[in-house]
Design an enzyme around this catalytic site. Structure first.
Site, PDB file in Angstrom:
ATOM      1  N   GLY A 275       0.788  -1.213   0.000  1.00  0.00           N
ATOM      2  CA  GLY A 275       0.000   0.000   0.000  1.00  0.00           C
ATOM      3  C   GLY A 275       0.828   1.276   0.000  1.00  0.00           C
ATOM      4  CB  SER A 276       0.066   4.573   1.478  1.00  0.00           C
ATOM      5  OG  SER A 276      -1.177   4.706   0.830  1.00  0.00           O
TER       6      SER A 276
END
Length: 570
Positions: A275-276
């Site tokens: 993810g981020s």
């Protein structure tokens, strides 16, 4: 001799002479062998049964006892060792009554099954094990039975004083002392060699830090009813791993009826979309290639269309964001635009430099290969999704290694579980410019101070990092209810020393997390708690945030674009 000049009679005489010599040699050899057999039989006629068993015991000892080195942590604390035990065996052909012997042994209530014993003791084999690694009490009970044909032999057993604490890292050995998993398997031959030389194997691990990591992971799993969790703590300037854990775990002393998921090392074998936590890498690529500057502004007011799909921001800010704000507010739209400026070729090249496109190179047991599109399929869609951590799956160790390089001055060190003696000569390679790394420190610090990773902040320790939330793939589709919550952070960011990666798997919505199972809500607090406790144990001094040197090291010169940031900066 010229055979052409010899007569037929001369040739015959010569041939006969050679045949006689060969016959005498063979006869002598057979006589010698016969005499040796006679002497051995004569010797055996004066050898007692006890002497034969003693010789057999010596043979057993050499075959079954593997002297292994002790394993210790970086401070010399014992992690694995061998203890002296005894094992009991039988010569079935020497037993007077196999069934009676089986019954007597089973009645001792020491974990022996009568039916199994009858099968073993009633066989025609010369040797059968009855039980390995018996206790002194069990040995005495068996001895008191006085069963003819049942004997003891010295043995050794591997023990792990901390039981579950290092289960996935150390692994375990089989009943004969051969490494089956973890460090025990990876360094099986080295451990035997060191054991013969009476030397220890010293790892980079620290019992104190491992205890903290496991404790905080367990607390988070219990608090949010998660299915599991994993983490790794690394020295950013050497690659030494101080702690590595995966929950659920197992007790290496009791491997019966263990669930498959307990044996799985999530941090080394598990590959996940992070993810981020990938967003810092995208911004670093842009800065390192001079495609962007901190004051560049990007419009994040509209979704970005890629093929059939649209890219949105989670809790989007709208309007324009500067580069620091893109990371601080974790904007998918912002990093996607930066990625387009960097390009697919450069993105792939940088990820390869950071070690994310290959198996971990160094001595980590049970390594997994990352998953990503091949070069031909690395499309614009791949470029965009990979920029914010989707469409590529790596291990927690990959993430720790790469994040360490992002903040340590731009140098990639190989993760290692072996303590490094000469830290000045550790092999490394440059992946980004030193100035880019210094800028990333400030950006990551800003993200913890004012952005999505606020819950990881610890007063006086200058924590910097990034959270990530990745929806897990279930039956070929992403599930919004099944998340992997991630935090990757380092401290202190003016002079980074340690990198912490935390992963909490499938946390459940509840009143404690207010229904949010994101990296910021679930994993960031775990990272903060670990850092707080680590600093106390390692004696890391808290810094004054208003100190002139600290302010200078962390000062980030940029123009805020979003109204919230403008107000905060005032």
């Amino acid at each position: 001799m010229d055979w052409n000049e010899l007569s037929k009679s001369d040739i015959y005489e010569e041939s006969l002479k050679n045949s006689i010599i060969r016959w005498r040699f063979i006869t002598g050899l057979m006589s010698f062998a016969f005499i040796a057999i006679i002497l051995r039989l004569f010797d055996l006629s004066f050898t007692t049964v006890e002497e034969i068993n003693l010789a057999y015991k010596k043979q057993l000892h050499s075959q079954h006892i593997i002297s292994r080195a002790d394993i210790v942590d970086r401070n010399g604390t014992l992690l694995a060792s061998n203890i002296k035990t005894a094992s009991v065996y039988a010569h079935p052909k020497q037993l007077i009554d196999a069934r009676a012997a089986a019954k007597h042994l089973a009645n001792l209530k020491i974990g022996l099954n009568e039916k199994d014993l009858i099968g073993k003791l009633g066989s025609n084999k010369d040797f059968v094990w009855i039980k390995r690694h018996i206790t002194p009490i069990e040995q005495q009970l068996i001895h008191d039975l006085g069963v003819p044909g049942v004997y003891f032999v010295k043995d050794e057993r591997r023990i792990y004083p901390h039981e579950n604490l290092f289960a996935h890292v150390l692994g375990y050995v089989n009943i004969d002392g051969v490494g089956i998993a973890g460090i025990e398997r990876l360094y099986n031959n080295e451990l035997i060699k060191l054991g013969l030389d009476s030397e220890n194997m010293q790892l980079s691990l620290d019992v104190r830090i491992q205890t903290i990591l496991c404790s905080e992971l367990k607390n988070a799993i219990d608090l949010h009813s998660a299915v599991g969790g994993a983490g790794v703590i690394m020295n950013v300037n050497t690659g030494e791993i101080l702690a590595m854990a995966s929950l659920p775990d197992f007790n290496p002393h009791n491997l019966n009826n263990i669930k498959k998921e307990s044996l799985f090392n999530q941090v080394a074998l598990g590959i996940y979309e992070m993810g981020s936590t990938f967003k810092p890498f995208t911004l670093a690529m842009g800065l390192d290639t001079n495609k962007i500057t901190l004051n560049d502004a990007f419009d994040v007011s509209k979704p970005l269309k890629i093929g059939k799909f649209q890219i949105h921001d989670y809790k989007g800010k709208g309007g324009y964001l500067s580069v620091p704000e893109i990371l601080m507010y974790s904007s998918n739209l912002g990093v996607a635009q930066v990625a387009k400026l960097v390009g697919a070729k450069a993105q792939r090249d940088y990820l390869n430099r950071f070690g994310m496109l290959r198996e971990i190179e160094e001595n980590i047991p049970g390594k997994a290969k990352p998953m990503f599109p091949n070069e031909k399929k690395w499309s614009e869609a791949s470029l965009i999704t990979i920029s914010y951590g989707h469409g590529i799956a790596i291990t927690g160790i990959h993430l720790a290694q790469a994040m360490a390089a992002l903040v340590n001055g731009g140098l990639l060190y190989k993760p290692t579980l072996i303590r490094q003696e000469n830290i000045d000569n550790i092999e490394c390679r440059r992946v980004i410019k030193e100035q880019t790394s210094h800028t990333m420190r400030k950006l990551l610090r800003l993200t913890v101070e004012s952005g999505s990773a606020k819950r990881a902040d610890v007063e006086g320790l200058l924590v910097g990092g990034k959270t990530g939330t990745a929806e897990k793939n279930k039956n070929g589709r992403y599930s919004k209810k099944l998340n992997l919550a991630v935090f990757a952070g380092a401290f202190p960011m003016n002079k980074p020393e340690y990198m912490i990666v935390v992963m909490i798997d499938e946390a459940k919505q509840n009143s404690i997390n207010y229904g949010y199972t994101t990296g910021g809500m679930i994993a960031a607090p775990v990272g903060g708690n670990i850092i707080r406790r680590m600093a106390q144990v390692l004696g890391i001094m808290h810094l004054d945030h208003n100190d002139k040197e600290v302010l200078q090291a962390m000062y980030l010169d940029y123009i805020p674009r979003h109204v919230t940031t403008k107000l905060a900066k005032r």
